[in-house]
Design an enzyme around this catalytic site. Sequence first.
Site, PDB file in Angstrom:
ATOM      1  N   ASN A  16       0.842  -1.217   0.000  1.00 31.34           N
ATOM      2  CA  ASN A  16       0.000   0.000   0.000  1.00 31.34           C
ATOM      3  C   ASN A  16       0.865   1.251   0.000  1.00 31.34           C
ATOM      4  O   ASN A  16       0.528   2.249  -0.648  1.00 31.34           O
ATOM      5  CB  ASN A  16      -0.952  -0.008   1.191  1.00 31.34           C
ATOM      6  CG  ASN A  16      -2.178  -0.859   0.930  1.00 31.34           C
ATOM      7  OD1 ASN A  16      -3.035  -0.496   0.122  1.00 31.34           O
ATOM      8  ND2 ASN A  16      -2.249  -2.014   1.580  1.00 31.34           N
ATOM      9  N   MET A  94       1.487  -2.399  12.312  1.00 30.19           N
ATOM     10  CA  MET A  94       0.846  -3.389  13.177  1.00 30.19           C
ATOM     11  C   MET A  94       0.761  -2.953  14.645  1.00 30.19           C
ATOM     12  O   MET A  94       0.868  -3.782  15.541  1.00 30.19           O
ATOM     13  CB  MET A  94       1.589  -4.720  13.071  1.00 30.19           C
ATOM     14  CG  MET A  94       1.619  -5.283  11.656  1.00 30.19           C
ATOM     15  SD  MET A  94      -0.026  -5.585  11.004  1.00 30.19           S
ATOM     16  CE  MET A  94      -0.420  -7.069  11.913  1.00 30.19           C
ATOM     17  N   HIS A 113      -7.822  -0.945   6.035  1.00 31.41           N
ATOM     18  CA  HIS A 113      -8.124  -2.205   6.706  1.00 31.41           C
ATOM     19  C   HIS A 113      -8.794  -3.150   5.698  1.00 31.41           C
ATOM     20  O   HIS A 113      -9.681  -2.728   4.954  1.00 31.41           O
ATOM     21  CB  HIS A 113      -9.056  -1.928   7.893  1.00 31.41           C
ATOM     22  CG  HIS A 113      -9.362  -3.149   8.691  1.00 31.41           C
ATOM     23  ND1 HIS A 113      -8.470  -3.688   9.600  1.00 31.41           N
ATOM     24  CD2 HIS A 113     -10.448  -3.948   8.695  1.00 31.41           C
ATOM     25  CE1 HIS A 113      -9.000  -4.773  10.127  1.00 31.41           C
ATOM     26  NE2 HIS A 113     -10.198  -4.952   9.606  1.00 31.41           N
TER      27      HIS A 113
HETATM   28  C1  GRF Z   1      -3.084  -4.683   4.131  1.00 33.23           C
HETATM   29  O1  GRF Z   1      -3.977  -5.741   3.882  1.00 33.23           O
HETATM   30  C2  GRF Z   1      -3.739  -3.613   4.955  1.00 33.23           C
HETATM   31  O2  GRF Z   1      -5.107  -3.462   4.693  1.00 33.23           O
HETATM   32  C3  GRF Z   1      -3.542  -4.115   6.364  1.00 33.23           C
HETATM   33  O3  GRF Z   1      -2.264  -4.698   6.353  1.00 33.23           O
HETATM   34  C4  GRF Z   1      -1.936  -5.124   5.026  1.00 33.23           C
HETATM   35  C5  GRF Z   1      -0.648  -4.448   4.676  1.00 33.23           C
HETATM   36  O4  GRF Z   1      -0.131  -4.869   3.457  1.00 33.23           O
HETATM   37  N1  GRF Z   1      -3.715  -3.051   7.317  1.00 33.23           N
HETATM   38  P1  GRF Z   1       1.018  -4.056   2.766  1.00 33.23           P
HETATM   39  O5  GRF Z   1       2.196  -3.986   3.754  1.00 33.23           O
HETATM   40  O6  GRF Z   1       0.510  -2.691   2.417  1.00 33.23           O
HETATM   41  O7  GRF Z   1       1.393  -4.841   1.553  1.00 33.23           O
END
Ligand code: GRF
Length: 204
Positions: A16, A94, A113
């Site tokens: 993301n 996290m 999320h």
């Molecule tokens: C994503 O699914 C986001 O929605 C959640 O954690 C994951 C992170 O993935 N909060 P990335 O590190 O962005 O690939």
Amino acid sequence: MAKKRIGILISGRGSNMTALIQAAREDRLGGEVALVLSDKAEAPGLAKARELGVEARAMTPRRWRTKLDGDDAREYAAALEAAGVELVCLAGFMRVVKAPLLEAFPERILNIHPSLLPAFPGLDVQRRALEYGARYSGCTVHFVDASLDGGPIIAQRVVEVRDDDDADSLSARILEQEHRLYPKAVALVLSGRYRLEGRRVIRL
Ligand code: GRF
């Protein structure tokens, strides 16, 4: 006019984060990514951010494993402020963000999320949606407040659950939508073309 500066907090792979950096480069955000911070030194997203030319560093909190508070949160706030950041995007970070970081950026911290909130807050979300028998899932971008995945919703996308889905296949289809949704939600917030009425984000 100077571009608005965005800070991104990650803990892992940072897909993301990458979507946001790319959107900023293509001028789809109305802002630029100034700084990436990770609570984990080994997060692959750190190297990825640097590859894309964005300053990225690990800041390992001293306390707790699942929340960011007290002096740890103060250090994050200071680093973000020193980088001139106006908007903070959590992207697979996290930890639950607490005071004083929360107070330093009121209504200026967003999270993505992988469910249609308020269904399935917390962790292990796609597996829980499958086990529950949900026919639709998706993703949500919301403002961060003191609750867990509970702040006002900015934008959502729906993903249909297939009969042959497992947690991995559902996660992958949701993630595709996350990468489209997050830049749009950030662009909306940076544009200021909305107002908050209670919990409702009304577009102007
Ligand atoms: C994503 O699914 C986001 O929605 C959640 O954690 C994951 C992170 O993935 N909060 P990335 O590190 O962005 O690939």
